[in-house]
Design an enzyme around this catalytic site. Sequence first.
Site, PDB file in Angstrom:
ATOM      1  N   GLU A  62       0.900  -1.164   0.000  1.00 13.91           N
ATOM      2  CA  GLU A  62       0.000   0.000   0.000  1.00 13.91           C
ATOM      3  C   GLU A  62       0.927   1.198   0.000  1.00 13.91           C
ATOM      4  O   GLU A  62       1.664   1.392   0.960  1.00 13.91           O
ATOM      5  CB  GLU A  62      -0.853   0.078   1.271  1.00 13.91           C
ATOM      6  N   CYS A  98      -3.452   7.563   4.416  1.00 10.57           N
ATOM      7  CA  CYS A  98      -3.159   7.144   3.043  1.00 10.57           C
ATOM      8  C   CYS A  98      -4.391   7.263   2.164  1.00 10.57           C
ATOM      9  O   CYS A  98      -4.285   7.304   0.945  1.00 10.57           O
ATOM     10  CB  CYS A  98      -2.619   5.719   3.038  1.00 10.57           C
TER      11      CYS A  98
HETATM   12  P1  NDP Z   1       8.836   4.830   4.015  1.00 19.83           P
HETATM   13  O1  NDP Z   1       8.550   4.100   2.770  1.00 19.83           O
HETATM   14  O2  NDP Z   1      10.119   5.502   4.160  1.00 19.83           O
HETATM   15  O3  NDP Z   1       8.710   3.843   5.260  1.00 19.83           O
HETATM   16  C1  NDP Z   1       7.659   2.936   5.407  1.00 19.83           C
HETATM   17  C2  NDP Z   1       8.146   1.743   6.186  1.00 19.83           C
HETATM   18  O4  NDP Z   1       9.147   1.073   5.441  1.00 19.83           O
HETATM   19  C3  NDP Z   1       8.786   2.095   7.507  1.00 19.83           C
HETATM   20  O5  NDP Z   1       8.477   1.083   8.450  1.00 19.83           O
HETATM   21  C4  NDP Z   1      10.263   2.061   7.171  1.00 19.83           C
HETATM   22  O6  NDP Z   1      11.055   1.809   8.278  1.00 19.83           O
HETATM   23  C5  NDP Z   1      10.308   0.898   6.234  1.00 19.83           C
HETATM   24  N1  NDP Z   1      11.462   0.855   5.386  1.00 19.83           N
HETATM   25  C6  NDP Z   1      12.060   1.873   4.726  1.00 19.83           C
HETATM   26  N2  NDP Z   1      13.094   1.411   4.014  1.00 19.83           N
HETATM   27  C7  NDP Z   1      13.168   0.078   4.237  1.00 19.83           C
HETATM   28  C8  NDP Z   1      14.043  -0.949   3.804  1.00 19.83           C
HETATM   29  N3  NDP Z   1      15.032  -0.705   2.981  1.00 19.83           N
HETATM   30  N4  NDP Z   1      13.833  -2.199   4.258  1.00 19.83           N
HETATM   31  C9  NDP Z   1      12.808  -2.482   5.094  1.00 19.83           C
HETATM   32  N5  NDP Z   1      11.958  -1.531   5.534  1.00 19.83           N
HETATM   33  C10 NDP Z   1      12.128  -0.272   5.110  1.00 19.83           C
HETATM   34  O7  NDP Z   1       7.658   5.777   4.210  1.00 19.83           O
HETATM   35  P2  NDP Z   1       7.412   6.853   5.363  1.00 19.83           P
HETATM   36  O8  NDP Z   1       6.894   6.159   6.556  1.00 19.83           O
HETATM   37  O9  NDP Z   1       8.566   7.747   5.553  1.00 19.83           O
HETATM   38  O10 NDP Z   1       6.279   7.656   4.650  1.00 19.83           O
HETATM   39  C11 NDP Z   1       6.650   8.365   3.491  1.00 19.83           C
HETATM   40  C12 NDP Z   1       5.472   8.509   2.582  1.00 19.83           C
HETATM   41  O11 NDP Z   1       4.806   7.281   2.375  1.00 19.83           O
HETATM   42  C13 NDP Z   1       4.416   9.410   3.083  1.00 19.83           C
HETATM   43  O12 NDP Z   1       4.787  10.744   2.949  1.00 19.83           O
HETATM   44  C14 NDP Z   1       3.272   8.990   2.211  1.00 19.83           C
HETATM   45  O13 NDP Z   1       3.400   9.582   0.966  1.00 19.83           O
HETATM   46  C15 NDP Z   1       3.464   7.516   2.067  1.00 19.83           C
HETATM   47  N6  NDP Z   1       2.627   6.751   2.981  1.00 19.83           N
HETATM   48  C16 NDP Z   1       1.649   5.975   2.448  1.00 19.83           C
HETATM   49  C17 NDP Z   1       0.841   5.254   3.256  1.00 19.83           C
HETATM   50  C18 NDP Z   1      -0.175   4.325   2.731  1.00 19.83           C
HETATM   51  O14 NDP Z   1      -0.819   3.615   3.483  1.00 19.83           O
HETATM   52  N7  NDP Z   1      -0.400   4.220   1.466  1.00 19.83           N
HETATM   53  C19 NDP Z   1       0.934   5.344   4.700  1.00 19.83           C
HETATM   54  C20 NDP Z   1       2.004   6.167   5.159  1.00 19.83           C
HETATM   55  C21 NDP Z   1       2.821   6.815   4.315  1.00 19.83           C
HETATM   56  P3  NDP Z   1      11.976   2.955   8.939  1.00 19.83           P
HETATM   57  O15 NDP Z   1      11.063   3.901   9.581  1.00 19.83           O
HETATM   58  O16 NDP Z   1      12.781   2.185   9.905  1.00 19.83           O
HETATM   59  O17 NDP Z   1      12.756   3.551   7.822  1.00 19.83           O
END
Ligand code: NDP
Length: 680
Positions: A257, A296
């Site tokens: 998602e 989201c």
């Molecule tokens: P990220 O994609 O940076 O992070 C989401 C999750 O992925 C976090 O738990 C993060 O962990 C993890 N993650 C990041 N890189 C890796 C990796 N290489 N390996 C494993 N896990 C990883 O998104 P953000 O949370 O920073 O949100 C950024 C944007 O995402 C928002 O601005 C929005 O646009 C979108 N978003 C969409 C949502 C949806 O449901 N569709 C919900 C929330 C956000 P860690 O924190 O440790 O980096």
Amino acid sequence: MSVLPSYVRGGWVTPDGVEGRPMSDAVTGEEIGRLATDGIDMAAVAAYGRRTGGPALRELSYHQRASLLKALGGHLREHRDELYAASARTGATKGDAKFDVDGGIGVLLAYASLGKRELPAAGPWLDGDLVPMSKGGTFVGQHVYTPLQGVAVQVNAYNFPCWGPLEKLAPAFLAGVPSIIKPATPTAFLTAELVRLIVESGLLPEGSVQFLAGSTGDLFDHLTEQDLVSFTGSASTARQLRTHPVLSARAVRFTAEADSLNCSILGPDATPGTPEFDLYVSQLVTEMTVKAGQKCTAIRRAFVPAEQADAVVEAVRAQLTDVVVGDPSAEGVTMGALAGLEQREEVRRSLKSLTDEAEIVFGDPEQVEVRGADAQRGAFLSPVLLRATPDSAAVHEVEAFGPVSTVVAYSSTAEVVELAARGQGSLAGSVVTADPAFAREVVLGVAPWHGRLLVLDRSDAKESTGHGSPMPQLVHGGPGRAGGGEEMGGLRGVAHHMQRSAVQASPDMLSAITGRWVPGSARTVTDEHPFRKHLEDLRPGDTVVGGPRRVTEADVEHFAEFTGDTFYAHLDAEAAAANPFFGERVAHGYLVVSFAAGLFVDPAPGPVLANFGVDHLRFLTPVKFDDELTITLTAKDISPRASAAYGEVRWDAEVVNAAGEPVAKYDVLTLVAKREGSDG
Ligand code: NDP
């Protein structure tokens, strides 16, 4: 500042001597704790889930797992004040916290109820009906679900620290697959509280839940063909994980998602003064301000008919003026903070890209009046309403993940359908209109680009769950940019954690494998009438044969007069003769079914408590006068209810005529008492 422990391999583990990544209070900026998973053996974590959690879960039936989910929901509900308290530090108001915490508990309870109602008490879960594969009936097929034998790695976003992990855990758990929960950094302290409560409840089998308070390290390198990954977050991380070499080499199931530029469309009928106009405006304001727009599913693009654009902007501005931004615990605050200062900077950056092409019509991204907190130390941001022309590229590409939305005017239905698609795939969309023709054209036009669509009008508004609320019974996910994934959707989310296999065999073999009697397999006509048997004594295949019974003209006329069903095919010879299906007067289908009941029922009081319905009834051959009926009733599926003194028995009913042709086929559903009473 201390590093938060992870819960892995049956215990809490805190890495020594590492700095870790800080988490801050969204309201005060104060550091809350740190995250690190250094030194945790990720291969061993995955193996522990597979070897300890998986078998422990699969030893339980679907109904037992459903009961545990229900108990867990109850436990979390008792402790939800602890979650609300931690939630306030993520910047959430009490209303936001309820959305996250109570919403998550609601998903557990919804899956508990689905599991008990829809999944079998014993034996494998079957997908669809038996598929006949041969003329002689000795070769049939059946799709069967079995749980994957790996772990479900659940990577969560920061915006729903409770709901997110719970909406991923519930279907995995019900399927029988252990979870490894990975929270997002900014709000991991709240997910840690949630996991602490889960572990302390002692309800879930050991190994069914593990928790990584920090990075996944090299976990992905150790995933296997039976594991799966469910991800929520940004499109760029989704892309990175999806193309991980181990995931592609081993075809590890991956669902995402991701970002979504959701739209809400106002119908041309919804002019100022109509209920739909008001609903549209208040829904837009709600979506901008709940969770400070960090949803989201929130509305990013507000499409309105060109002639209403000024009125919509004015009405939304008027309501946004009443929004009070500040410390969620301060009196009168209606919108809290973003999850952190980094997130606020990210929204401001996105706003800069948007304002190259759109005009701000409400709010100042750099300044906001804040109640009860320091506007700079806390991650506060004003709601920002923008206005853009339809040809603005940025509005369809840039997601400002905060209290931000853009009004765009459209001139025709075809244009608004095309504009919606320019979001490249969304989680949720809404159409606010009382015009069914407009609703139909828009819904069917934009559906290929959406995971969920809400049609809102005066008749469903009061009970509607709203644009932004994913529901456990319905699909959550969307195509393209939204990640291409699908979560929840009732049992679809459970099936996602299972392998569907087509099993081809003889009917007898299939009966033995599935534990259900399959048409074509052996029946046992028992000396004792099956209705005299308690649940424990009944076996699939136990059969009673009743008849023959002649159906006379007098029977049909009596039935017609007695019930009032005087349909011409039963009484009017001339009209019946002209009917292409009958050619002459025939017996009522319901008379056939009633006679069949009279032939199979054992009348004396006994273990059969009730007949609660009939499924799949089909009348196959018309019954002419003086034909004879024979019924064969066979116990097909015996399903004890754990917490009741009875269970459900599904019987296969087949009525044939004197020539042996099938006249009616159906399933009879009964409740049958247990000999031993309740077992749970
Ligand atoms: P990220 O994609 O940076 O992070 C989401 C999750 O992925 C976090 O738990 C993060 O962990 C993890 N993650 C990041 N890189 C890796 C990796 N290489 N390996 C494993 N896990 C990883 O998104 P953000 O949370 O920073 O949100 C950024 C944007 O995402 C928002 O601005 C929005 O646009 C979108 N978003 C969409 C949502 C949806 O449901 N569709 C919900 C929330 C956000 P860690 O924190 O440790 O980096």
